[in-house]
Design a protein around this motif. Structure first.
Motif, mmCIF file in Angstrom:
data_model
loop_
_atom_site.group_PDB
_atom_site.id
_atom_site.type_symbol
_atom_site.label_atom_id
_atom_site.label_comp_id
_atom_site.label_asym_id
_atom_site.label_seq_id
_atom_site.Cartn_x
_atom_site.Cartn_y
_atom_site.Cartn_z
ATOM 1 N N LYS A 168 18.170 31.409 15.869
ATOM 2 C CA LYS A 168 16.971 31.787 15.109
ATOM 3 C C LYS A 168 17.210 31.605 13.607
ATOM 4 O O LYS A 168 16.345 31.107 12.893
ATOM 5 N N ILE A 169 18.402 31.995 13.163
ATOM 6 C CA ILE A 169 18.679 31.856 11.721
ATOM 7 C C ILE A 169 18.771 30.373 11.347
ATOM 8 O O ILE A 169 18.267 29.942 10.316
ATOM 9 N N LYS A 170 19.363 29.598 12.259
ATOM 10 C CA LYS A 170 19.472 28.154 12.016
ATOM 11 C C LYS A 170 18.088 27.520 11.814
ATOM 12 O O LYS A 170 17.906 26.622 11.001
ATOM 13 N N ARG A 171 17.115 28.036 12.574
ATOM 14 C CA ARG A 171 15.774 27.442 12.494
ATOM 15 C C ARG A 171 14.856 28.127 11.460
ATOM 16 O O ARG A 171 13.685 27.785 11.363
ATOM 17 N N ALA A 172 15.402 29.086 10.725
ATOM 18 C CA ALA A 172 14.570 29.788 9.725
ATOM 19 C C ALA A 172 13.988 28.765 8.736
ATOM 20 O O ALA A 172 14.660 27.803 8.361
ATOM 21 N N VAL A 173 12.735 28.983 8.368
ATOM 22 C CA VAL A 173 12.058 28.015 7.486
ATOM 23 C C VAL A 173 12.617 28.114 6.052
ATOM 24 O O VAL A 173 12.783 29.207 5.513
ATOM 25 N N THR A 174 12.916 26.953 5.473
ATOM 26 C CA THR A 174 13.352 26.903 4.053
ATOM 27 C C THR A 174 12.439 25.917 3.323
ATOM 28 O O THR A 174 11.577 25.295 3.946
ATOM 29 N N ASP A 175 12.683 25.744 2.027
ATOM 30 C CA ASP A 175 11.980 24.655 1.327
ATOM 31 C C ASP A 175 12.844 23.400 1.444
ATOM 32 O O ASP A 175 13.848 23.398 2.158
ATOM 33 N N ALA A 176 12.485 22.358 0.700
ATOM 34 C CA ALA A 176 13.254 21.107 0.824
ATOM 35 C C ALA A 176 14.464 21.091 -0.105
ATOM 36 O O ALA A 176 15.157 20.088 -0.221
ATOM 37 N N GLY A 177 14.727 22.184 -0.810
ATOM 38 C CA GLY A 177 15.880 22.243 -1.728
ATOM 39 C C GLY A 177 15.383 22.267 -3.165
ATOM 40 O O GLY A 177 14.314 21.716 -3.446
ATOM 41 N N PRO A 178 16.153 22.903 -4.068
ATOM 42 C CA PRO A 178 15.711 22.978 -5.472
ATOM 43 C C PRO A 178 15.681 21.576 -6.090
ATOM 44 O O PRO A 178 16.592 20.781 -5.862
ATOM 45 N N LYS A 179 14.613 21.289 -6.818
ATOM 46 C CA LYS A 179 14.460 19.929 -7.388
ATOM 47 C C LYS A 179 15.176 19.809 -8.725
ATOM 48 O O LYS A 179 15.653 18.754 -9.085
ATOM 49 N N GLU A 180 15.191 20.881 -9.481
ATOM 50 C CA GLU A 180 15.906 20.839 -10.767
ATOM 51 C C GLU A 180 16.631 22.153 -11.002
ATOM 52 O O GLU A 180 16.323 23.154 -10.340
ATOM 53 N N ARG A 181 17.571 22.136 -11.942
ATOM 54 C CA ARG A 181 18.369 23.329 -12.228
ATOM 55 C C ARG A 181 17.468 24.491 -12.628
ATOM 56 O O ARG A 181 16.442 24.314 -13.270
ATOM 57 N N ASN A 182 17.913 25.691 -12.235
ATOM 58 C CA ASN A 182 17.223 26.948 -12.571
ATOM 59 C C ASN A 182 15.763 27.018 -12.113
ATOM 60 O O ASN A 182 14.942 27.658 -12.755
ATOM 61 N N SER A 183 15.418 26.295 -11.040
ATOM 62 C CA SER A 183 14.037 26.444 -10.541
ATOM 63 C C SER A 183 13.893 27.841 -9.941
ATOM 64 O O SER A 183 14.848 28.374 -9.380
ATOM 65 N N PRO A 184 12.673 28.407 -10.034
ATOM 66 C CA PRO A 184 12.458 29.708 -9.400
ATOM 67 C C PRO A 184 12.543 29.570 -7.880
ATOM 68 O O PRO A 184 12.268 28.488 -7.338
ATOM 69 N N LEU A 185 12.923 30.642 -7.201
ATOM 70 C CA LEU A 185 13.011 30.592 -5.731
ATOM 71 C C LEU A 185 11.624 30.429 -5.135
ATOM 72 O O LEU A 185 10.669 31.067 -5.581
ATOM 73 N N SER A 186 11.527 29.575 -4.110
ATOM 74 C CA SER A 186 10.253 29.428 -3.386
ATOM 75 C C SER A 186 10.057 30.672 -2.510
ATOM 76 O O SER A 186 11.006 31.437 -2.275
ATOM 77 N N GLU A 187 8.844 30.840 -1.954
ATOM 78 C CA GLU A 187 8.550 31.997 -1.084
ATOM 79 C C GLU A 187 9.522 32.036 0.103
ATOM 80 O O GLU A 187 10.063 33.084 0.463
ATOM 81 N N GLU A 188 9.769 30.850 0.688
ATOM 82 C CA GLU A 188 10.661 30.790 1.860
ATOM 83 C C GLU A 188 12.074 31.238 1.491
ATOM 84 O O GLU A 188 12.742 31.923 2.251
ATOM 85 N N MET A 189 12.521 30.803 0.291
ATOM 86 C CA MET A 189 13.899 31.146 -0.085
ATOM 87 C C MET A 189 14.032 32.593 -0.551
ATOM 88 O O MET A 189 15.076 33.213 -0.350
ATOM 89 N N ILE A 190 12.963 33.146 -1.112
ATOM 90 C CA ILE A 190 13.004 34.584 -1.440
ATOM 91 C C ILE A 190 13.235 35.342 -0.129
ATOM 92 O O ILE A 190 14.073 36.235 -0.034
ATOM 93 N N SER A 191 12.504 34.925 0.921
ATOM 94 C CA SER A 191 12.639 35.583 2.229
ATOM 95 C C SER A 191 14.055 35.435 2.778
ATOM 96 O O SER A 191 14.657 36.405 3.244
ATOM 97 N N LEU A 192 14.583 34.202 2.727
ATOM 98 C CA LEU A 192 15.909 33.981 3.309
ATOM 99 C C LEU A 192 16.981 34.769 2.535
ATOM 100 O O LEU A 192 17.885 35.353 3.139
ATOM 101 N N PHE A 193 16.855 34.810 1.219
ATOM 102 C CA PHE A 193 17.809 35.608 0.436
ATOM 103 C C PHE A 193 17.661 37.103 0.749
ATOM 104 O O PHE A 193 18.652 37.828 0.790
ATOM 105 N N ASP A 194 16.420 37.550 0.978
ATOM 106 C CA ASP A 194 16.229 38.966 1.339
ATOM 107 C C ASP A 194 16.951 39.280 2.650
ATOM 108 O O ASP A 194 17.559 40.330 2.811
ATOM 109 N N ILE A 195 16.872 38.339 3.592
ATOM 110 C CA ILE A 195 17.557 38.556 4.877
ATOM 111 C C ILE A 195 19.071 38.524 4.656
ATOM 112 O O ILE A 195 19.818 39.342 5.203
#
Ligand code: ADP
Ligand code: TRP
Length: 351
Positions: free
Chosen positions: A229-256
Motif C-alpha cells: 500500500k505504501i509503495k502504491r501511495a500517490v506522489t507527484d512527479a518529483g520537485p521541478k526546481e530547488r526549494n519548491s513547496p510540497l505538493s498536496e500529495e507530498m504533504i500527505s506522504l510526509f505526514d504519514i
C-alpha cells in the motif's frame, strides 16, 4: 475554529467511541484509540470507550458484517492496549438510556444546522440513494453518547470537531430551556499540540474506512499489505526546481512518514526534496520499514484477542453493566427535569 484541550482535570469524565463500519485503520488509531490507551494507563478519571454500532446503522450494513465489525472493533480496542479494568468498554447499543437521551436531544437540534453539518453533506454525496434521518441526526446521537455520562473530554481526531461543537450547542440549549446546569461543555481531547489528521494514501483528504481499501492502512494488514500500500501511495512527479513547496500529495506522504519515522529521517527527506535529490522509492521503503516495525506487534496482539470470544463477551457484558449504571443516573435526572416523572408532582397546587 477548533476547540480542544490537551489537559485532564481531576473532575473530567472521558467519553469516546469509534464507529464499527469496518476494520480500524491507522487514522483511527492515532486520532482516537492510542489516546484511549494512554488515558487509561495514565489517569484515574472515569472513562467510557464504546463501539458505536448504532451510528454504523446509518449506512445499512448487513447484520453479519455488522456483527463482525463490532466484534473486531472490540478486539482492536483490547489488542491496542486499552485496559478494561481501568476504562469502561461497551457496545453503544447495549446502553438504552443513550437512545432515550437521543430522542430528547432531538428536540433541541434544528433542521438547518443538521443539514449544514459537513459530515452530513459528505455522506449524502457518498450514499445518495440512502439519505435517511439517522444520517441527519448523527450528531445528536453522538451528543447523547457523550452527555449520557456527562462527558467533559472527548479524545477524537480533527474530523470530529464540528460534531463536538454541536454537542455543546445541544447540551447548552437543554440547560438553558430547563434553567438547570445539567450538562457541562465537552471538549475534544488530544495529548498533542493539535488534533490529529492522518491523510489518505491517495494523497487527497483524510484516511477513512469508507474509502478505497488500498488508500488506508488497517491495523490487521499483513507486513506485505502494508508495504504494497505504501509503495502504491500517490506522489507527484518529483520537485521541478530547488526549494519548491510540497505538493498536496507530498504533504500527505510526509505526514504519514512523521507518524512512523524518526524526526531526523523525515528532515533528511525534506532536505532531499528541497534540493531535488529525493527518490520517492527510497522514501516509501523507509516509511514501510518503520510502519511495519510499529504495526506488526500491534497486529499480533489484536490477533490474540480476536480468537478469544469468551473473554471479549465477558468484557462487553461487564462494560455494559458499568456504563448503564452511570447512564441511568443522568437519564433519571433528565426525565425528572423534563417533567416525565411523577416524582415532583404536587396535585394540590396544580389546579
Ligand atoms: P472513518 O472515517 O474511518 O470511518 P470514524 O469516523 O469511525 O472513522 O472515526 C473514528 C475515530 O477515528 C474518530 O475519533 C475520528 O476522529 C478518528 N479518525 C478517523 N479518521 C482519522 C484520520 N484520518 N486521522 C485522524 N483521526 C481519524
Ligand atoms: N462520530 C464518531 C466517528 O465517526 C464516532 C462516535 C460516535 C463518537 N459517538 C461518539 C466519538 C461520541 C466520540 C464521542 O468516529
Amino acid at each position: 475554529m477548533t476547540s480542544f484541550s490537551n489537559t485532564i482535570e481531576k473532575n473530567d469524565i472521558i467519553v469516546s467511541g469509534v464507529q464499527s463500519t469496518g476494520i480500524l485503520h491507522i487514522g483511527n488509531y492515532y486520532g482516537a484509540v492510542k489516546n484511549y490507551v494512554n488515558l487509561a494507563n495514565e489517569i484515574d478519571n472515569p472513562m467510557y470507550f464504546f463501539i458505536a454500532d448504532l451510528h454504523s446503522l446509518t449506512s445499512h450494513p448487513n447484520p453479519l458484517d455488522l456483527m463482525h465489525s463490532r466484534y473486531l472493533t472490540l478486539a482492536i480496542y483490547l489488542g491496542c492496549g486499552i485496559d478494561p479494568e481501568r476504562a469502561t468498554i461497551y457496545y453503544q447499543s447495549d446502553v438504552y438510556y443513550t437512545h432515550e437521551l437521543y430522542l430528547y436531544l432531538n428536540m433541541f437540534a434544528y433542521m438547518g444546522e443538521l443539514e449544514r453539518t459537513a459530515t452530513f453533506k459528505e455522506k449524502i454525496q457518498k450514499q445518495a440513494d440512502n439519505v435517511n434521518a439517522g444520517l441527519l441526526t448523527y450528531p445528536v446521537l453522538m451528543a447523547a453518547d457523550i452527555l449520557i455520562h456527562k462527558g467533559t473530554k472527548v479524545p477524537v481526531g480533527k474530523d470530529q470537531s464540528q460534531h463536538l461543537e454541536m454537542c455543546r450547542t445541544f447540551g447548552n440549549r437543554f440547560n438553558h430551556y430547563y434553567k438547570k446546569e445539567v450538562f457541562k461543555e465537552p471538549l475534544a481531547f488530544t495529548f498533542t499540540d493539535n488534533l490529529i489528521n492522518i491523510p489518505s494514501l491517495s494523497g487527497k483528504g483524510k484516511m477513512s474506512k469508507s474509502d478505497d481499501k488500498s488508500t488506508a492502512i488497517y491495523l490487521i494488514d499483513s507486513d506485505s499489505e502494508i508495504e504494497n500500500k505504501i509503495k502504491r501511495a500517490v506522489t507527484d512527479a518529483g520537485p521541478k526546481e530547488r526549494n519548491s513547496p510540497l505538493s498536496e500529495e507530498m504533504i500527505s506522504l510526509f505526514d504519514i512518514m512523521r507518524v512512523f519515522s524518526a524526526e531526523e529521517i523525515v528532515n533528511e527527506y525534506l532536505k532531499a526534496y528541497a534540493d531535488c535529490s529525493i527518490r520517492y522509492g527510497d522514501m516509501k521503503k523507509q516509511i514501510a520499514r518503520d510502519a511495519v516495525s510499529t504495526l506488526a506487534p500491534l497486529r499480533e496482539n489484536i490477533m490474540k484477542y480476536i480468537s478469544n470470544k469468551k473473554l471479549l463477551q465477558d468484557i462487553a457484558y461487564a462494560g455494559a453493566e458499568k456504563a448503564n449504571r452511570s447512564a441511568r443516573i443522568t437519564l433519571e435526572e433528565v426525565r425528572d427535569i423534563m417533567g416525565l416523572t411523577a416524582k415532583n408532582i404536587n396535585l394540590q397546587s396544580s389546579n
